[in-house]
Design a protein around this motif. Structure first.
Motif, mmCIF file in Angstrom:
data_model
loop_
_atom_site.group_PDB
_atom_site.id
_atom_site.type_symbol
_atom_site.label_atom_id
_atom_site.label_comp_id
_atom_site.label_asym_id
_atom_site.label_seq_id
_atom_site.Cartn_x
_atom_site.Cartn_y
_atom_site.Cartn_z
ATOM 1 N N PRO A 195 77.972 82.439 0.570
ATOM 2 C CA PRO A 195 79.500 82.870 0.538
ATOM 3 C C PRO A 195 79.911 83.182 -0.929
ATOM 4 N N SER A 196 78.827 82.851 -1.923
ATOM 5 C CA SER A 196 79.123 83.388 -3.343
ATOM 6 C C SER A 196 79.023 84.677 -3.504
ATOM 7 N N ASP A 197 79.820 85.163 -4.511
ATOM 8 C CA ASP A 197 79.889 86.416 -4.978
ATOM 9 C C ASP A 197 78.621 87.151 -5.451
ATOM 10 N N ASN A 198 77.714 86.197 -6.110
ATOM 11 C CA ASN A 198 76.111 86.469 -6.695
ATOM 12 C C ASN A 198 75.368 85.527 -6.055
ATOM 13 N N PRO A 199 74.730 85.680 -4.955
ATOM 14 C CA PRO A 199 74.197 84.638 -3.938
ATOM 15 C C PRO A 199 72.584 84.754 -4.674
ATOM 16 N N LYS A 200 72.161 83.689 -5.100
ATOM 17 C CA LYS A 200 70.762 83.440 -5.722
ATOM 18 C C LYS A 200 69.702 83.791 -4.639
ATOM 19 N N ILE A 201 70.053 83.802 -3.528
ATOM 20 C CA ILE A 201 68.993 83.923 -2.449
ATOM 21 C C ILE A 201 69.459 85.010 -1.350
ATOM 22 N N ARG A 202 68.769 86.000 -1.254
ATOM 23 C CA ARG A 202 69.409 86.909 -0.208
ATOM 24 C C ARG A 202 68.198 86.994 0.818
ATOM 25 N N LEU A 203 68.532 87.324 2.154
ATOM 26 C CA LEU A 203 67.737 87.224 3.106
ATOM 27 C C LEU A 203 68.138 88.366 4.208
ATOM 28 N N TYR A 204 66.697 88.984 4.541
ATOM 29 C CA TYR A 204 67.169 90.322 5.270
ATOM 30 C C TYR A 204 66.015 90.308 6.385
ATOM 31 N N THR A 205 66.295 90.934 7.652
ATOM 32 C CA THR A 205 65.318 90.945 8.666
ATOM 33 C C THR A 205 65.506 92.262 9.207
ATOM 34 N N GLY A 206 64.602 93.084 9.932
ATOM 35 C CA GLY A 206 64.799 94.200 10.651
ATOM 36 C C GLY A 206 63.852 94.340 11.672
#
Length: 161
Positions: A44-55
């Motif tokens: 929820p933060s505007d500047n997350p420390k961790i980003r997750l992606y899957t594809g």
């Protein structure tokens, strides 16, 4: 303890092209064209420390292998391509990104690749960054005499203007 909440899930259509060669695996020329769906998960933060992606997607792959004993081998394959990525901004100077790929030939399920690309970077100044990169490759059915495993570790400096 700390808790991580996932609040944003974003679906993105993506496409890609790639041109590659690699002497260590006798790869004279490799061309990829593909596309699929990327799912981005954010806190929820505007500047997350961790980003997750899957594809998940598909790709057409054309490879030219140049083997001194067997000659030139050309292949065209459609593969399923799937990946997960984690990007971690550890602090304001250190960041890390790791992506794991699983690519399979749907017509021959015993023919698959697992690729792991990892990077950790250290910002020395606002313009200079040092990084260490690790690439690990496993091919269940490599062409010709190529080893199933390949490991590459590189480091470098980046200069931004």
């Amino acid at each position: 303890g700390s808790e991580i909440f996932i609040r944003y899930i974003i679906f993105i259509f993506e496409s890609f092209v790639q041109k590659q060669f690699s002497e260590s695996i006798l790869l004279k020329d490799r061309n990829l064209v593909g596309g699929g769906l990327r799912i981005a998960l954010f806190s929820p933060s505007d500047n997350p420390k961790i980003r997750l992606y899957t594809g998940i997607g598909t790709m057409w792959e054309n490879e030219l292998i140049d083997d001194t004993k067997l000659g030139k081998i050309n292949s065209d394959i459609m593969r399923s391509t799937n990946y997960s990525t984690i990007i971690w901004q550890i602090d304001d100077r250190i960041s890390s990104a790791t992506t794991g790929y699983f690519q399979i030939n749907p017509n021959h399920r015993e023919d698959f690749r697992i690729l792991i690309e990892g990077d950790i970077g250290f910002r020395i100044t606002d313009q200079i960054r040092f990084s260490v990169r690790l690439n690990l490759r496993y091919d269940s059915q490599p062409p010709t005499r190529i080893a199933k495993h390949d490991l590459e570790i590189t480091n470098g400096l980046s200069l931004s203007f």
